[in-house]
Design an enzyme around this catalytic site. Structure first.
Site, PDB file in Angstrom:
ATOM      1  N   TYR A   1      13.803  32.194   6.125  1.00 39.25           N
ATOM      2  CA  TYR A   1      12.596  32.886   6.610  1.00 39.25           C
ATOM      3  C   TYR A   1      12.610  33.069   8.121  1.00 39.25           C
ATOM      4  CZ  TYR A   1      10.120  32.038   2.159  1.00 39.25           C
ATOM      5  OH  TYR A   1       9.724  32.016   0.852  1.00 39.25           O
TER       6      TYR A   1
ATOM      7  N   LYS B   1       0.845  -1.203   0.000  1.00 43.61           N
ATOM      8  CA  LYS B   1       0.000   0.000   0.000  1.00 43.61           C
ATOM      9  C   LYS B   1       0.881   1.254   0.000  1.00 43.61           C
ATOM     10  CE  LYS B   1      -0.134  -0.267   4.980  1.00 43.61           C
ATOM     11  NZ  LYS B   1      -0.634  -1.099   6.052  1.00 43.61           N
TER      12      LYS B   1
HETATM   13  C1  PLP Z   1       0.117  -1.848   6.804  1.00 39.06           C
HETATM   14  C2  PLP Z   1      -0.410  -3.102   7.354  1.00 39.06           C
HETATM   15  C3  PLP Z   1       0.430  -4.176   7.685  1.00 39.06           C
HETATM   16  C4  PLP Z   1       1.936  -4.078   7.677  1.00 39.06           C
HETATM   17  O1  PLP Z   1       2.387  -3.519   8.887  1.00 39.06           O
HETATM   18  P1  PLP Z   1       3.958  -3.353   9.154  1.00 39.06           P
HETATM   19  O2  PLP Z   1       4.028  -2.862  10.545  1.00 39.06           O
HETATM   20  O3  PLP Z   1       4.430  -2.337   8.175  1.00 39.06           O
HETATM   21  O4  PLP Z   1       4.566  -4.668   8.939  1.00 39.06           O
HETATM   22  C5  PLP Z   1      -0.159  -5.368   8.049  1.00 39.06           C
HETATM   23  N1  PLP Z   1      -1.498  -5.488   8.129  1.00 39.06           N
HETATM   24  C6  PLP Z   1      -2.332  -4.468   7.858  1.00 39.06           C
HETATM   25  C7  PLP Z   1      -3.806  -4.664   7.968  1.00 39.06           C
HETATM   26  C8  PLP Z   1      -1.826  -3.243   7.471  1.00 39.06           C
HETATM   27  O5  PLP Z   1      -2.655  -2.241   7.190  1.00 39.06           O
END
Ligand code: PLP
Length: 382
Positions: free
Chosen positions: A268, A39
């Site tokens: 700034y 993702k």
């Molecule tokens: C993003 C996510 C993961 C991965 O988590 P990490 O801590 O990056 O390993 C696993 N399960 C779900 C449902 C997630 O949204």
């Protein structure tokens, strides 16, 4: 079209990613399937490139947040299972069938709609049910499980092929919460598996690394694939060759060097005023590149293998460093914002500590706001 390059380049080492995948597979055990969490454009590393590199390593489960990400993966030729965690809009249901995507369901309304669409398509749709066993986020309550089990049995066109949950504290190896939560999840899974042939998955990176017994059929590593430990530290003993390798690096370059007198205000608001005759290097990177304003007064970068501090406010596309102690710096010199230079290393965890955040946010900010290049791409000679 051939476009000019940015001064700021994120480099993603696909070989590091592949090595991390192999290490995680080894730690989880060969009976555990790994679902790569890609993702947010693979935490800023580039979803398609990452998925392709992991597919070569034998990865055949991928998870995205949004439907559109799943469609893009398929259009790029990614095979195997693609789990869409946020389901979809009613008007987009057909994409699930056209692209063979697996939705995560958290409502009966959605489940009924999926059932009807599946029947219309003359297909059976695999669905994963998300259960909230203590995360306090997305998912149905364990009390509702029986209702869902019965509903899945009654509705045509949908098959309950997975039950999933998520850990809120698996990054903390010393907390007992994950073990307790896992027990509750097991109870839910047993309830489901009486009637349905569903796989169960709950382990994220923290689960996989620190509570390996929670991997079950499948684990869902994200941050560890990209080379970082959840919680910011490697919380257990590992031989050096078993360590994860950060895959992302961010470099910029010096666009101007100037000498200013003591008492000169920088950037700034003149929040920084030089206290000595000072040499300043101007860098073409700022908050629009994910180098956030709140890093001012905290952050360092590497020039000539040395750490130098950012001084004054960070602007949209510019910031300044004090290079008085690095006499040889010249225009065009490479500046490492994140990564190694000589003996020094700045990690996403260190940058995160400067902005009171976590490595995940740093990787997303840098990766998703800068030009990316890839090392060790299979289809290209470097
Ligand atoms: C993003 C996510 C993961 C991965 O988590 P990490 O801590 O990056 O390993 C696993 N399960 C779900 C449902 C997630 O949204």
């Amino acid at each position: 079209m051939n476009l000019p390059h940015s001064h700021n380049i994120v480099t993603v080492d696909l070989a590091a990613l592949a090595a991390n995948f192999r290490l995680l597979q080894k730690r989880a055990g060969k009976n555990v399937q790994l679902m790569a969490m890609v993702k947010a454009d693979a935490y800023g590393h580039g979803m398609l490139e990452v998925a392709q590199a992991l597919a070569v390593e034998g990865c055949c489960h991928f998870a995205v947040a949004e439907l559109v990400e799943g469609v893009c993966l398929r259009q790029a030729g990614i095979k195997g299972q693609i789990l869409v965690q946020l389901g979809c809009e009613l008007s987009d249901i057909q994409f699930l069938f056209d692209y063979d995507l697996t939705p995560v369901v958290v409502s009966q309304v959605m489940l009924r709609l999926l059932s009807r669409a599946a029947v219309d398509n003359g297909l059976v749709l695999d669905v994963h049910l998300k259960v909230d066993c203590g995360m306090g986020r997305l998912g149905v309550s364990p009390h509702e499980i029986d209702e869902y089990v019965n509903l899945f049995s009654d509705l045509p066109g949908v098959r309950l092929s997975g039950v999933m949950s998520h850990f809120p504290r698996a990054d903390d190896p010393h907390s007992n919460q994950s073990r307790e939560q896992f027990q509750e999840f097991r109870t839910v899974c047993q309830q489901v598996q009486k009637d349905h042939d569903a796989i169960c998955h709950i382990a994220n990176s923290g689960g996989l690394l620190y509570f390996t017994e929670t991997c079950g059929d499948l684990a869902r590593p994200g941050i560890s694939l990209y080379g970082y430990y959840p919680g910011g530290v490697q919380a257990f003993e590992q031989v050096p060759e078993d360590r994860l390798t950060p895959a992302m690096r961010l470099e910029t370059q010096v666009v101007q060097v100037k000498a200013v007198a003591a008492g000169t205000g920088i950037s700034y608001g003149h929040t920084f005023v030089t206290s000595r005759p000072t040499r300043i290097a101007v860098l073409p990177i700022g908050y629009s590149n994910g180098y956030l304003r709140r890093l001012a007064g905290q952050a360092q970068v590497l020039i000539s293998g040395q750490r130098v501090p950012i001084v004054g406010r960070i602007c949209m596309n510019l910031c300044m460093v004090d290079i008085t102690d690095c006499p040889d710096v010249a225009i065009g010199d490479t500046v490492v914002v994140m990564g190694r230079q000589g003996d020094e290393f700045i990690s996403a965890d260190e940058i995160a500590s400067w902005m009171e955040s976590i490595s995940y946010e740093v990787l997303c900010l840098f990766g998703n706001n800068n030009e990316r290049r890839y090392l060790n791409r299979l289809d290209e000679k470097e």
